[in-house]
Design an enzyme around this catalytic site. Structure first.
Site, PDB file in Angstrom:
ATOM      1  N   TYR A   1     -40.589  81.032  62.264  1.00 54.34           N
ATOM      2  CA  TYR A   1     -40.844  79.607  62.062  1.00 54.34           C
ATOM      3  C   TYR A   1     -41.148  79.370  60.585  1.00 54.34           C
ATOM      4  O   TYR A   1     -41.816  80.182  59.942  1.00 54.34           O
ATOM      5  CB  TYR A   1     -42.021  79.153  62.914  1.00 54.34           C
ATOM      6  CG  TYR A   1     -41.794  79.278  64.406  1.00 54.34           C
ATOM      7  CD1 TYR A   1     -40.732  78.624  65.033  1.00 54.34           C
ATOM      8  CD2 TYR A   1     -42.640  80.042  65.199  1.00 54.34           C
ATOM      9  CE1 TYR A   1     -40.533  78.731  66.407  1.00 54.34           C
ATOM     10  CE2 TYR A   1     -42.448  80.152  66.569  1.00 54.34           C
ATOM     11  CZ  TYR A   1     -41.382  79.494  67.167  1.00 54.34           C
ATOM     12  OH  TYR A   1     -41.188  79.600  68.521  1.00 54.34           O
TER      13      TYR A   1
ATOM     14  N   ASP B   1     -34.973  83.911  62.921  1.00 53.60           N
ATOM     15  CA  ASP B   1     -35.915  84.132  61.822  1.00 53.60           C
ATOM     16  C   ASP B   1     -37.224  83.421  62.123  1.00 53.60           C
ATOM     17  O   ASP B   1     -37.304  82.614  63.055  1.00 53.60           O
ATOM     18  CB  ASP B   1     -35.331  83.757  60.448  1.00 53.60           C
ATOM     19  CG  ASP B   1     -34.972  82.295  60.296  1.00 53.60           C
ATOM     20  OD1 ASP B   1     -34.921  81.581  61.310  1.00 53.60           O
ATOM     21  OD2 ASP B   1     -34.740  81.863  59.158  1.00 53.60           O
TER      22      ASP B   1
ATOM     23  N   PHE C   1     -40.763  83.755  68.545  1.00 53.95           N
ATOM     24  CA  PHE C   1     -41.099  82.640  69.436  1.00 53.95           C
ATOM     25  C   PHE C   1     -42.603  82.347  69.532  1.00 53.95           C
ATOM     26  O   PHE C   1     -43.001  81.334  70.085  1.00 53.95           O
ATOM     27  CB  PHE C   1     -40.525  82.842  70.852  1.00 53.95           C
ATOM     28  CG  PHE C   1     -39.026  82.851  70.908  1.00 53.95           C
ATOM     29  CD1 PHE C   1     -38.294  81.678  70.736  1.00 53.95           C
ATOM     30  CD2 PHE C   1     -38.337  84.034  71.107  1.00 53.95           C
ATOM     31  CE1 PHE C   1     -36.905  81.684  70.764  1.00 53.95           C
ATOM     32  CE2 PHE C   1     -36.937  84.049  71.136  1.00 53.95           C
ATOM     33  CZ  PHE C   1     -36.224  82.869  70.972  1.00 53.95           C
TER      34      PHE C   1
ATOM     35  N   HIS D   1     -29.494  79.878  74.398  1.00 53.41           N
ATOM     36  CA  HIS D   1     -30.764  79.831  73.653  1.00 53.41           C
ATOM     37  C   HIS D   1     -31.696  78.798  74.295  1.00 53.41           C
ATOM     38  O   HIS D   1     -31.234  77.769  74.810  1.00 53.41           O
ATOM     39  CB  HIS D   1     -30.482  79.464  72.192  1.00 53.41           C
ATOM     40  CG  HIS D   1     -31.625  79.762  71.290  1.00 53.41           C
ATOM     41  ND1 HIS D   1     -32.669  78.875  71.102  1.00 53.41           N
ATOM     42  CD2 HIS D   1     -31.908  80.834  70.514  1.00 53.41           C
ATOM     43  CE1 HIS D   1     -33.536  79.403  70.254  1.00 53.41           C
ATOM     44  NE2 HIS D   1     -33.099  80.592  69.885  1.00 53.41           N
TER      45      HIS D   1
END
Length: 218
Positions: free
Chosen positions: A61, A59, A72, A182
Site C-alpha cells: 500500500y 506491491d 493485503f 483479484h
C-alpha cells in the site's frame, strides 16, 4: 536460521547489489513504504519450515500508515482497503467466520504459517509500482523457485493476472495452487473472486496432509 539458504543464494546474485543500492537511495531521498525495518516482515513472521500457505500480492500500500510488510494487511485501526474488505467478506461466506472490520492486521495468519508476500517489497509514497525494474522481478523468481522445491505441503493462493503469472514456477506435486480473480472491487464484482472458497479449500488440503488448518478469523 529460517530462510537462510534462500537468502544466501540471493545475496550472491548481481541483482541483489543493484536492488540494495536502489533501496539505499530511495529510502534516503524519498518517502518509501513500508518502513525499511518491515520490508522482510513476511519472512520474519512465517518460518520456512512452518509455511503452509503462500498468498501473493503485487506491491505494498502506498499511502501513509498502511503498509506493514505483509500483503493485503494494514495495522489495526487503519480503515480496511477495498481488497481486504472483500477478502473478509469471502472468508465470512466461506468458513462462516465473523470478521472484525476494524482490524486489518493479518499477523495472526503469518504466525500460523501463511506467508503474506508482495512481489515488490517497497514502493514510493502515492506511486504504485514505482519500484519495478530494480531487481524485485529476479528476486521473486528465486523466491518462487525456492518455495516450489520445499518438500512440504503448501497451498499457493494466486489472485488476479499478476499473481497467476507465478504459477509457471510451481510444479511440485506436494503443493496445491488455487487461482481466482483479484479481490479488488473492479475484479471481484465482475465475478471469479467471490465464491472461490479458497480459505476452506486450503484448510481441507492441509488437513488431508495431516496439518492443522488456518484459523482465518480476525
Amino acid at each position: 536460521m529460517s530462510w537462510e539458504k534462500l537468502f544466501a543464494k540471493i545475496k550472491s546474485k548481481p541483482y541483489a547489489s543493484k536492488l540494495h543500492s536502489f533501496l539505499n537511495e530511495q529510502y534516503a531521498t524519498h518517502t518509501v513504504y513500508p518502513p525499511r525495518k518491515d520490508m522482510f516482515k513476511a519472512f520474519e513472521l512465517t518460518k520456512e519450515e512452518n509455511t503452509k500457505v503462500v498468498i501473493l500480492g503485487q506491491d505494498p500500500y502506498h499511502e501513509e500508515g498502511q503498509a506493514m510488510g505483509l500483503c493485503f494487511s494494514v495495522p489495526k485501526g487503519i480503515p480496511l482497503p477495498p481488497s481486504l474488505r472483500n477478502i473478509y467478506k469471502e472468508i465470512e461466506d466461506d468458513v462462516n467466520a465473523d470478521m472484525d472490520y476494524g482490524n486489518g492486521d493479518l499477523t495472526p495468519w503469518a504466525n500460523q504459517g501463511v506467508l503474506l508476500l508482495n512481489a515488490f517489497l517497497s514502493v514510493d509514497a502515492h506511486l504504485p509500482l514505482s519500484h519495478r525494474g530494480q531487481g524485485y522481478e529476479e528476486f521473486m523468481e528465486d523466491v518462487f523457485t525456492y518455495l516450489n522445491e520445499l518438500d512440504q505441503p503448501i497451498v499457493f493462493i494466486l489472485w488476479g493476472g499478476f499473481a497467476r503469472k507465478f504459477k509457471t514456477y510451481l510444479h511440485n506435486p506436494k503443493h496445491l495452487v488455487l487461482e481466482a480473480a483479484h479481490p479488488s472491487p473492479l475484479s471481484a464484482n465482475r465475478g471469479g473472486f467471490f465464491g472461490c472458497r479458497h480459505f476452506s479449500k486450503a484448510n481441507a488440503f492441509l488437513r488431508e496432509n495431516g496439518l492443522e488448518g488456518i484459523k482465518w478469523k480476525i
